[in-house]
Write a protein that holds these residues in place. Structure first.
Motif, PDB file in Angstrom:
ATOM      1  N   LEU A 170       0.856  -1.177   0.000  1.00 15.92           N
ATOM      2  CA  LEU A 170       0.000   0.000   0.000  1.00 15.92           C
ATOM      3  C   LEU A 170       0.892   1.226   0.000  1.00 15.92           C
ATOM      4  O   LEU A 170       1.826   1.319   0.818  1.00 15.92           O
ATOM      5  N   ASN A 229      -7.628   8.301  -2.471  1.00 15.55           N
ATOM      6  CA  ASN A 229      -8.494   7.474  -1.633  1.00 15.55           C
ATOM      7  C   ASN A 229      -8.788   6.150  -2.334  1.00 15.55           C
ATOM      8  O   ASN A 229      -9.024   6.103  -3.540  1.00 15.55           O
ATOM      9  N   HIS A 230      -8.753   5.051  -1.567  1.00 16.18           N
ATOM     10  CA  HIS A 230      -9.058   3.728  -2.130  1.00 16.18           C
ATOM     11  C   HIS A 230     -10.484   3.355  -1.730  1.00 16.18           C
ATOM     12  O   HIS A 230     -10.734   3.016  -0.561  1.00 16.18           O
ATOM     13  N   CYS A 268     -11.237  -6.448  -4.277  1.00 12.88           N
ATOM     14  CA  CYS A 268     -11.150  -4.998  -4.466  1.00 12.88           C
ATOM     15  C   CYS A 268      -9.848  -4.425  -3.926  1.00 12.88           C
ATOM     16  O   CYS A 268      -9.502  -3.271  -4.236  1.00 12.88           O
ATOM     17  N   LEU A 269      -9.117  -5.207  -3.126  1.00 13.59           N
ATOM     18  CA  LEU A 269      -7.852  -4.741  -2.563  1.00 13.59           C
ATOM     19  C   LEU A 269      -6.645  -5.159  -3.392  1.00 13.59           C
ATOM     20  O   LEU A 269      -5.506  -4.892  -2.996  1.00 13.59           O
ATOM     21  N   ILE A 292      -1.174  -0.849  -4.370  1.00 19.43           N
ATOM     22  CA  ILE A 292      -2.435  -0.123  -4.460  1.00 19.43           C
ATOM     23  C   ILE A 292      -2.257   1.210  -3.747  1.00 19.43           C
ATOM     24  O   ILE A 292      -1.425   1.331  -2.839  1.00 19.43           O
ATOM     25  N   LYS A 293      -3.012   2.207  -4.167  1.00 22.17           N
ATOM     26  CA  LYS A 293      -2.895   3.546  -3.578  1.00 22.17           C
ATOM     27  C   LYS A 293      -4.012   3.769  -2.568  1.00 22.17           C
ATOM     28  O   LYS A 293      -5.179   3.477  -2.835  1.00 22.17           O
ATOM     29  N   VAL A 294      -3.629   4.280  -1.415  1.00 24.15           N
ATOM     30  CA  VAL A 294      -4.583   4.618  -0.359  1.00 24.15           C
ATOM     31  C   VAL A 294      -4.300   6.046   0.099  1.00 24.15           C
ATOM     32  O   VAL A 294      -3.230   6.596  -0.182  1.00 24.15           O
ATOM     33  N   SER A 295      -5.237   6.643   0.805  1.00 20.86           N
ATOM     34  CA  SER A 295      -5.052   8.034   1.224  1.00 20.86           C
ATOM     35  C   SER A 295      -4.369   8.118   2.584  1.00 20.86           C
ATOM     36  O   SER A 295      -4.367   7.159   3.365  1.00 20.86           O
ATOM     37  N   GLN A 354      -6.900   7.331   5.223  1.00 17.77           N
ATOM     38  CA  GLN A 354      -7.138   5.902   5.446  1.00 17.77           C
ATOM     39  C   GLN A 354      -6.023   5.282   6.273  1.00 17.77           C
ATOM     40  O   GLN A 354      -6.280   4.507   7.203  1.00 17.77           O
TER      41      GLN A 354
END
Length: 266
Positions: free
Chosen positions: A150, A155-156, A185-186, A218-221, A224
């Motif tokens: 990650l 935002n994911h 979805c992850l 994967i990109k997350v904020s 998050q």
């Protein structure tokens, strides 16, 4: 101090001390590792990874005092992975995360010395060869773990339902119902991977894992990631001292002559 209660991520019970209770910590196929991309061997015979999570049944979300985990019903072959370096199919048992206090630390695996803020582990077991997850966890071909990095970006959407539920499992030993969650979805859209023989990254550190580490994060904020760092606690509700759950990762271990294979050309 015995069994699962004698380890953690603090100065006195952290990864550098695990060998006191789990001598296999100095074994020959320990995980995680630093993946040196230029030394990974491209293997054209590696198959694409096939993920079949469409009929999975998530059961609960829990805080086990070491991480936050989502468990699945693993009584049938509806939720499996196959292909990749695998001979057969492996059932999804659970997924959990490892993270740090800041953007440049938190993942267990590193790539060319680079760490990511967080790493997702999807844990599967060989139900064709073994009768239970526990039996598989002590066999050399018993487990397969998919590692997903990650990194902070946008935002994911897929992660929101989980991060919004973290308050329900703030304390060690708490559990909450968490159904109808499909972990597909992850996963990133690109499932190219590195693979190598390794171990669990937490005690008992069994050398029973085929690792599949996905190349694409994967990109997350930041928001998050902040919910992981600021909501969850290592401590139980009855404990006076409240310790935030951060830096719950093991550093890279020696490769000891193992070959890391890649499903893609650099």
């Amino acid at each position: 101090m015995t069994g699962q209660h004698c380890w953690g991520y603090g100065d006195e019970d952290g990864p550098s001390e695990w060998h006191r209770y789990y001598p296999i910590a100095y074994g020959n196929r320990q995980s995680p590792i630093d993946i040196i991309s230029s030394q990974a061997v491209y293997n054209a015979s590696l198959n694409p990874l096939v993920v079949s999570y469409d009929h999975c049944t998530s059961i609960n979300l829990s805080n086990n005092g070491h991480s936050v985990m989502v468990e699945f019903d693993d009584n049938d072959d509806k939720t499996v992975i196959s292909g990749g370096p695998l001979d057969g199919s492996y059932r999804l048992k659970q997924f959990h995360f490892h993270w740090g206090t800041q953007q440049n630390s938190g993942s267990e695996h590193t790539v060319d010395g680079k760490s990511f803020p967080c790493e997702l582990h999807l844990v599967h077991w060989n139900a064709k060869a073994y009768s239970s997850f526990g039996e598989a966890a002590s066999a050399s071909d018993g487990l397969v773990v998919i590692g997903v990095f990650l990194e902070t970006g946008g935002n994911h959407p897929g992660l929101n339902r989980l991060t919004d539920a973290l308050y329900m499992v703030k304390f060690k030993g708490t559990r909450a119902q968490f159904d109808n969650f499909n972990p597909k979805c992850l996963l990133p859209s690109n499932l190219e991977y590195w693979t190598y023989p390794g171990s669990l990254t937490t005690p008992p550190l069994n050398e029973s894992v085929t690792w599949i580490v996905l190349k694409e994060p994967i990109k997350v904020s930041d928001k998050q990631m902040g919910k992981f760092r600021n909501t969850l606690l290592f401590s139980g509700e009855e404990e006076d001292q409240r310790v935030h759950m951060v830096n719950n990762f093991r550093p890279p271990q020696p490769l000891n002559g193992r070959t890391v294979q890649a499903s893609f050309k650099c």
